[in-house]
Enzyme design. Structure first.
Site, PDB file in Angstrom:
ATOM      1  N   ARG A 121       0.831  -1.217   0.000  1.00 25.98           N
ATOM      2  CA  ARG A 121       0.000   0.000   0.000  1.00 25.98           C
ATOM      3  C   ARG A 121       0.858   1.256   0.000  1.00 25.98           C
ATOM      4  NH1 ARG A 121      -3.359  -2.280   4.702  1.00 25.98           N
ATOM      5  NH2 ARG A 121      -1.997  -4.059   4.368  1.00 25.98           N
ATOM      6  N   GLU A 172       5.034 -11.004  13.690  1.00 19.91           N
ATOM      7  CA  GLU A 172       4.440 -11.627  14.873  1.00 19.91           C
ATOM      8  C   GLU A 172       4.915 -13.081  15.015  1.00 19.91           C
ATOM      9  OE1 GLU A 172       0.388 -10.689  14.979  1.00 19.91           O
ATOM     10  OE2 GLU A 172       0.128 -11.472  17.022  1.00 19.91           O
TER      11      GLU A 172
HETATM   12  P1  AMP Z   1       3.960  -2.839  11.935  1.00 14.87           P
HETATM   13  O1  AMP Z   1       5.231  -3.375  11.360  1.00 14.87           O
HETATM   14  O2  AMP Z   1       3.480  -3.615  13.128  1.00 14.87           O
HETATM   15  O3  AMP Z   1       4.039  -1.348  12.203  1.00 14.87           O
HETATM   16  O4  AMP Z   1       2.815  -3.074  10.854  1.00 14.87           O
HETATM   17  C1  AMP Z   1       2.661  -2.187   9.787  1.00 14.87           C
HETATM   18  C2  AMP Z   1       2.324  -2.888   8.502  1.00 14.87           C
HETATM   19  O5  AMP Z   1       1.301  -3.866   8.678  1.00 14.87           O
HETATM   20  C3  AMP Z   1       1.812  -1.879   7.500  1.00 14.87           C
HETATM   21  O6  AMP Z   1       2.383  -2.147   6.224  1.00 14.87           O
HETATM   22  C4  AMP Z   1       0.306  -2.062   7.519  1.00 14.87           C
HETATM   23  O7  AMP Z   1      -0.223  -1.946   6.229  1.00 14.87           O
HETATM   24  C5  AMP Z   1       0.063  -3.449   8.121  1.00 14.87           C
HETATM   25  N1  AMP Z   1      -0.933  -3.441   9.236  1.00 14.87           N
HETATM   26  C6  AMP Z   1      -0.663  -3.665  10.555  1.00 14.87           C
HETATM   27  N2  AMP Z   1      -1.767  -3.593  11.312  1.00 14.87           N
HETATM   28  C7  AMP Z   1      -2.785  -3.296  10.468  1.00 14.87           C
HETATM   29  C8  AMP Z   1      -4.211  -3.051  10.653  1.00 14.87           C
HETATM   30  N3  AMP Z   1      -4.814  -3.102  11.867  1.00 14.87           N
HETATM   31  N4  AMP Z   1      -4.947  -2.755   9.554  1.00 14.87           N
HETATM   32  C9  AMP Z   1      -4.347  -2.666   8.322  1.00 14.87           C
HETATM   33  N5  AMP Z   1      -3.045  -2.880   8.094  1.00 14.87           N
HETATM   34  C10 AMP Z   1      -2.249  -3.198   9.142  1.00 14.87           C
END
Ligand code: AMP
Length: 183
Positions: A66, A103
């Site tokens: 995205r 995760e």
């Molecule tokens: P993080 O590495 O935990 O900051 O996760 C960010 C990535 O995961 C981004 O590329 C987001 O598009 C996706 N992502 C994580 N949580 C969500 C959520 N609740 N809704 C949509 N996309 C998410």
């Protein structure tokens, strides 16, 4: 770097939330509805890099997938180049790569080694920051090739997960336009 309440409400209304996707307990913030809304899409793109729009930006780096859509539009808007940061195995030329934790387990992201030259100012763009693991890896990858990371910009922040603070602690300013509680 606060945005106005009216703008926040506008953008929030353009985002669709899908509970328990892709698994129970996750509120998936679906930006395809925002992308399909001409006014909200333009507004989000304009606002994302607004504090840096008048300054020198050499490249926008978008995180797959995205971040490509938003980052491409932002790069066009500020008249600079675009750099894709991709999942392992997708880029055809010589690459630099970095591991990061998900995760469950570890993944790798990559960038072409010649996508940026030392000292270039780059802005990282993605749709959402949660734990910040993805953005942290992108920032480290860009620093690895000597780029100066001017900022990291996201439409959505999930502040309870602490990602934006993690990036600020790397010395990179963070801009987010709206936030949602929880996961
Ligand atoms: P993080 O590495 O935990 O900051 O996760 C960010 C990535 O995961 C981004 O590329 C987001 O598009 C996706 N992502 C994580 N949580 C969500 C959520 N609740 N809704 C949509 N996309 C998410």
């Amino acid at each position: 770097m606060k945005t106005s309440v009216a703008l926040e409400n506008d953008l929030k209304a353009a985002i669709r939330t899908i509970p328990d996707y892709p698994k129970p307990g996750i509120m998936f913030r679906d930006i395809t509805t925002l992308l399909g809304n001409a006014r909200a899409f333009r507004r989000a793109v304009d606002e994302l890099v607004q504090p840096w729009a008048g300054g020198k930006i050499d490249k926008v780096a978008g995180i797959e997938a995205r971040g490509f859509i938003l980052g491409g539009a932002v790069a066009h808007q500020v008249s600079c180049g675009f750099v894709p940061i991709r999942k392992k195995g997708k880029l055809p030329f010589k690459r630099v790569s970095i591991g990061y934790s998900l995760e469950y387990g570890i993944d790798e992201m990559e960038m072409h080694e010649d996508a940026l030259v030392k000292g270039e100012r780059v802005i990282v763009v993605d749709d959402l920051i949660a734990t910040g693991g993805t953005a942290e890896a992108a920032v480290k990858l860009l620093k690895q090739v000597g780029a100066e990371v001017a900022a990291a910009c996201f439409i959505i922040d999930l502040p309870d997960l602490g990602g934006a603070d993690k990036i600020r602690n790397l010395g990179v300013p963070v801009r987010t336009l709206i936030s949602f509680e929880g996961h």
